[in-house]
Scaffold this motif. Structure first.
Motif, PDB file in Angstrom:
ATOM      1  N   ALA A  24      33.158  47.377  46.143  1.00 38.28           N
ATOM      2  CA  ALA A  24      34.250  47.530  47.113  1.00 38.28           C
ATOM      3  C   ALA A  24      34.331  46.318  48.035  1.00 38.28           C
ATOM      4  CB  ALA A  24      34.033  48.813  47.922  1.00 38.28           C
ATOM      5  N   ASN A  25      33.199  45.841  48.461  1.00 35.85           N
ATOM      6  CA  ASN A  25      33.192  44.698  49.381  1.00 35.85           C
ATOM      7  C   ASN A  25      33.680  43.417  48.721  1.00 35.85           C
ATOM      8  OD1 ASN A  25      32.349  45.884  51.819  1.00 35.85           O
ATOM      9  ND2 ASN A  25      30.239  45.976  51.106  1.00 35.85           N
ATOM     10  N   ALA A  26      33.656  43.379  47.390  1.00 33.29           N
ATOM     11  CA  ALA A  26      34.211  42.222  46.691  1.00 33.29           C
ATOM     12  C   ALA A  26      35.705  42.088  46.949  1.00 33.29           C
ATOM     13  CB  ALA A  26      33.939  42.343  45.193  1.00 33.29           C
ATOM     14  N   LEU A  27      36.336  43.169  47.377  1.00 30.97           N
ATOM     15  CA  LEU A  27      37.777  43.168  47.646  1.00 30.97           C
ATOM     16  C   LEU A  27      38.105  42.875  49.100  1.00 30.97           C
ATOM     17  CD1 LEU A  27      38.745  46.390  45.652  1.00 30.97           C
ATOM     18  CD2 LEU A  27      38.938  44.020  44.873  1.00 30.97           C
ATOM     19  N   ARG A  28      37.089  42.859  49.938  1.00 30.45           N
ATOM     20  CA  ARG A  28      37.334  42.738  51.370  1.00 30.45           C
ATOM     21  C   ARG A  28      38.017  41.414  51.681  1.00 30.45           C
ATOM     22  NH1 ARG A  28      35.537  46.041  55.185  1.00 30.45           N
ATOM     23  NH2 ARG A  28      34.013  46.978  53.762  1.00 30.45           N
ATOM     24  N   VAL A  94      37.935  37.964  29.202  1.00 31.67           N
ATOM     25  CA  VAL A  94      39.151  37.249  29.617  1.00 31.67           C
ATOM     26  C   VAL A  94      38.958  36.771  31.056  1.00 31.67           C
ATOM     27  CG1 VAL A  94      41.638  37.402  29.964  1.00 31.67           C
ATOM     28  CG2 VAL A  94      40.559  38.669  28.092  1.00 31.67           C
ATOM     29  N   THR A  95      38.859  35.478  31.243  1.00 26.76           N
ATOM     30  CA  THR A  95      38.552  34.933  32.575  1.00 26.76           C
ATOM     31  C   THR A  95      39.771  34.326  33.270  1.00 26.76           C
ATOM     32  OG1 THR A  95      37.862  32.838  31.561  1.00 26.76           O
ATOM     33  CG2 THR A  95      36.144  34.502  31.980  1.00 26.76           C
ATOM     34  N   LYS A  96      40.900  34.228  32.565  1.00 23.13           N
ATOM     35  CA  LYS A  96      42.141  33.790  33.180  1.00 23.13           C
ATOM     36  C   LYS A  96      43.166  34.913  33.054  1.00 23.13           C
ATOM     37  CE  LYS A  96      41.578  28.817  32.414  1.00 23.13           C
ATOM     38  NZ  LYS A  96      42.176  27.590  31.821  1.00 23.13           N
ATOM     39  N   ASN A  97      43.887  35.155  34.138  1.00 25.45           N
ATOM     40  CA  ASN A  97      44.844  36.277  34.154  1.00 25.45           C
ATOM     41  C   ASN A  97      44.158  37.580  33.747  1.00 25.45           C
ATOM     42  OD1 ASN A  97      47.061  34.609  34.882  1.00 25.45           O
ATOM     43  ND2 ASN A  97      47.295  34.000  32.725  1.00 25.45           N
ATOM     44  N   SER A  98      43.004  37.830  34.379  1.00 22.71           N
ATOM     45  CA  SER A  98      42.219  39.028  34.046  1.00 22.71           C
ATOM     46  C   SER A  98      43.003  40.305  34.308  1.00 22.71           C
ATOM     47  CB  SER A  98      40.922  39.050  34.863  1.00 22.71           C
ATOM     48  OG  SER A  98      40.132  37.928  34.581  1.00 22.71           O
ATOM     49  N   GLN A 134      43.145  36.663  41.567  1.00 20.97           N
ATOM     50  CA  GLN A 134      42.268  36.575  40.410  1.00 20.97           C
ATOM     51  C   GLN A 134      40.795  36.533  40.823  1.00 20.97           C
ATOM     52  OE1 GLN A 134      42.463  36.654  37.167  1.00 20.97           O
ATOM     53  NE2 GLN A 134      40.519  35.715  36.529  1.00 20.97           N
ATOM     54  N   ALA A 135      40.471  35.787  41.858  1.00 23.32           N
ATOM     55  CA  ALA A 135      39.073  35.665  42.282  1.00 23.32           C
ATOM     56  C   ALA A 135      38.514  36.998  42.738  1.00 23.32           C
ATOM     57  CB  ALA A 135      38.959  34.630  43.403  1.00 23.32           C
ATOM     58  N   ALA A 136      39.322  37.805  43.453  1.00 20.85           N
ATOM     59  CA  ALA A 136      38.850  39.099  43.942  1.00 20.85           C
ATOM     60  C   ALA A 136      38.652  40.072  42.786  1.00 20.85           C
ATOM     61  CB  ALA A 136      39.833  39.667  44.955  1.00 20.85           C
ATOM     62  N   LEU A 137      39.602  40.087  41.839  1.00 20.34           N
ATOM     63  CA  LEU A 137      39.464  40.977  40.686  1.00 20.34           C
ATOM     64  C   LEU A 137      38.248  40.585  39.862  1.00 20.34           C
ATOM     65  CD1 LEU A 137      40.323  43.172  38.742  1.00 20.34           C
ATOM     66  CD2 LEU A 137      41.977  41.585  37.734  1.00 20.34           C
ATOM     67  N   ARG A 138      38.055  39.270  39.672  1.00 17.23           N
ATOM     68  CA  ARG A 138      36.911  38.814  38.885  1.00 17.23           C
ATOM     69  C   ARG A 138      35.596  39.207  39.560  1.00 17.23           C
ATOM     70  NH1 ARG A 138      36.183  38.322  33.758  1.00 17.23           N
ATOM     71  NH2 ARG A 138      34.399  37.005  33.278  1.00 17.23           N
ATOM     72  N   ALA A 139      35.557  39.085  40.876  1.00 21.41           N
ATOM     73  CA  ALA A 139      34.345  39.470  41.611  1.00 21.41           C
ATOM     74  C   ALA A 139      34.072  40.966  41.469  1.00 21.41           C
ATOM     75  CB  ALA A 139      34.483  39.088  43.084  1.00 21.41           C
ATOM     76  N   LEU A 140      35.140  41.779  41.511  1.00 17.02           N
ATOM     77  CA  LEU A 140      35.001  43.222  41.345  1.00 17.02           C
ATOM     78  C   LEU A 140      34.439  43.548  39.961  1.00 17.02           C
ATOM     79  CD1 LEU A 140      35.618  46.182  42.250  1.00 17.02           C
ATOM     80  CD2 LEU A 140      37.912  45.860  41.302  1.00 17.02           C
ATOM     81  N   MET A 141      35.001  42.933  38.940  1.00 20.57           N
ATOM     82  CA  MET A 141      34.561  43.227  37.587  1.00 20.57           C
ATOM     83  C   MET A 141      33.142  42.715  37.324  1.00 20.57           C
ATOM     84  SD  MET A 141      38.061  42.671  35.356  1.00 20.57           S
ATOM     85  CE  MET A 141      37.330  43.413  33.894  1.00 20.57           C
ATOM     86  N   GLN A 142      32.776  41.622  37.946  1.00 15.59           N
ATOM     87  CA  GLN A 142      31.428  41.087  37.752  1.00 15.59           C
ATOM     88  C   GLN A 142      30.361  42.031  38.289  1.00 15.59           C
ATOM     89  OE1 GLN A 142      31.975  37.254  39.592  1.00 15.59           O
ATOM     90  NE2 GLN A 142      32.287  36.203  37.625  1.00 15.59           N
TER      91      GLN A 142
END
Length: 508
Positions: A24-28, A94-98, A134-142
């Motif tokens: 959740a904090n990855a989205l903050r 998929v690391t671009k347009n995740s 994209q960076a926030a979504l990628r952080a969430l998925m990671q």
């Protein structure tokens, strides 16, 4: 409680909860904390589905050996189908347009499981990088990619508890908005204990939010040694995101046989029998939104399901008693019981609400009124009560109503009060036995005959019937409760007006 891991691959309860909160904090920053739930829960559920699918695939291959077939695996081992290209691992690569890849995967899974997962992931546009970079979504998925959520690593009870933990944390982050999806667990625990669900019961929450009350009925039957799979669980929820959260919550708690419908319970009740009539339930339980002013009062008198009990239409600007009418209309005629959370105003407001109180008392449906402490809920600080209705009362409670003042039973908190397990046990015991068991429970209660209630004009304000309260004191209690409700209504109206002004380009 932190559970000791069975092997080094297992997460402890605390590890799991910290990992989920980290997600959740990855989205903050780009995402408002009040909206975390719309993003975190679908990704959590997607990862869980994929991990459990892999786990059960391995089981099928081991068990069936040379006789393995995809068709047999899907039929005998898998709860959900994951179509080609939609597995977590494929999406995570998929690391671009995740977001675009995630959108496609979730849509594909919903379409492959139409009877179970249609609409479960909500309506987030994951590809909209204005809302979710994209960076926030990628952080969430990671964060989730590092977790293995299959039964070999995380037990169902752990995962269910972690989901409840996230619901609670999101409710605290949401503040007033939390009331649309979350009722504090301790209040749910008390109401479920009072209604005492039994194996084989049908249970319905017509305003189910995140399905916390349905989950608690499962836990209550399990704790009592009954078979929770024998329960028939039903719910209806208007909000799309919240309805999805409810279904995810039940699945993550190990419940697979349930029916959650999305829609407006007043305008379009969807829990119907084969003849199109309202389905009847053994237990009906809810914490509906208080004081709705947009419910369909103008059509209620001609409601095809005849929910305007006694021909009474509650006030257009306050739908509290309309919720109660719906719930009473759907309880089983033989052993039905209803438990509903309501503001104190339903106990003493005049007009049509007074007529409904008279109907409930004279028809001997109201069994108990339980006053709870202030400030138990995220969505309101006003005092609330539990109203308990039964289709058939016990002999000693016929033509009587039990009043319990439990305002003194709480554990004070910094921002919110809570009920301890001991508080819950004391209140529940008082309800079931009709007395403060040891006289030291901090409760006041009275079993009041119908004639006494008639003398007070069907005013159900608890203070009128508890020994030691004077009429003047009862009137003051009612006035204070009404003032608090009015203040909250004014604050809500002001907030709504400010929002409309901002949307129109004005600085409120």
């Amino acid at each position: 409680m932190t559970l000791a891991p069975a092997n080094p691959d297992h997460l402890t309860q605390r590890d799991l909860e910290q990992a989920l909160w980290g997600a959740a904090n990855a989205l903050r920053g780009p995402v408002d904390p009040g909206d975390f739930k719309a993003y975190v829960f679908p990704v959590l559920f997607y990862k869980w589905i994929s991990d459990v699918y892999d786990f059960r695939h391995d089981e099928a291959v081991d068990d069936l050996g040379d006789d393995w077939s995809q068709e047999q695996e899907d039929e005998e081992y898998q709860t959900f189908v994951i179509p080609d290209g939609a597995h977590w691992d494929e999406t995570f690569e998929v690391t671009k347009n995740s977001g675009h890849a995630l959108n496609n995967a979730l849509v594909a899974i919903q379409e492959a499981n139409p009877g179970k997962l249609a609409g479960v992931f909500g309506d987030v546009n994951w590809a909209n990088q204005e809302r979710l970079p994209q960076a926030a979504l990628r952080a969430l998925m990671q964060v989730f990619d590092k977790l293995t959520l299959d039964p070999a690593h995380v037990s169902g009870d752990m995962l269910g508890s972690a989901y409840e933990y996230l619901l609670r944390e999101f409710a605290e982050a949401s503040g007033k908005k939390a009331g649309e999806f979350f009722t504090p667990r301790h209040v749910v625990h008390l109401l479920v204990k009072i209604l005492d669900p039994q194996p084989g019961d049908s249970v319905c929450d017509p305003a189910c939010g995140s399905a916390g009350m349905l989950v608690e009925t499962v836990e209550a039957v399990k704790l009592a040694g009954g078979n929770p799979r024998s329960l028939f669980l039903y719910g209806q929820e208007q909000n799309l995101t919240t309805a999805g959260i409810a279904r995810m919550n039940l699945y993550l708690h190990g419940v697979e046989d349930f029916e959650i419908k999305r829609g407006d319970t007043f305008r379009e009740p969807k829990l119907l029998d084969e003849a199109g009539r309202l389905r009847k339930f053994n237990v009906v339980i809810a914490n509906p939104p208080f004081s709705l002013n947009n419910w369909p009062a103008d059509t209620w008198a001609k409601d095809p399901h005849k929910r305007a009990l006694g021909g009474i239409v509650p006030p257009a600007k306050n739908g509290d008693w309309a919720w109660i009418q719906h719930m009473i209309s759907t309880m089983d005629d033989r052993d039905g019981r209803v438990g509903v959370v309501m503001p104190h105003g339903v106990l003493f407001r005049g007009g049509r609400e007074a007529e409904m109180r008279q109907w409930a008392v004279d028809n001997d449906k109201l069994e108990a009124v339980i006053g709870l402490p202030n400030n138990l809920f995220y969505s309101t600080s006003i005092p609330v009560s539990l109203l308990i209705f039964r289709s058939e009362k016990t002999a000693e409670r016929k033509d009587h109503v039990l009043f319990i003042d439990a305002r003194a039973r709480f554990k004070a908190g910094k921002n919110q009060n809570t009920l301890s397990e001991d508080d819950v046990e004391v209140i529940d015991a008082a309800y079931k036995q009709g007395s403060d068991i040891d006289g030291e429970g901090g409760l006041a209660l009275s079993l009041v005959p119908r004639e006494k209630i008639q003398e007070f004009g069907y005013d159900l304000n608890i203070g009128r019937y508890i020994q030691g309260e004077t009429k003047a004191e009862a009137d003051v209690d009612a006035a204070l409760a009404a003032l608090r409700e009015a203040q909250e209504a004014m604050a809500a109206a002001r907030t709504a007006l400010d929002l409309r002004l901002r949307e129109a380009g004005f600085d409120a």
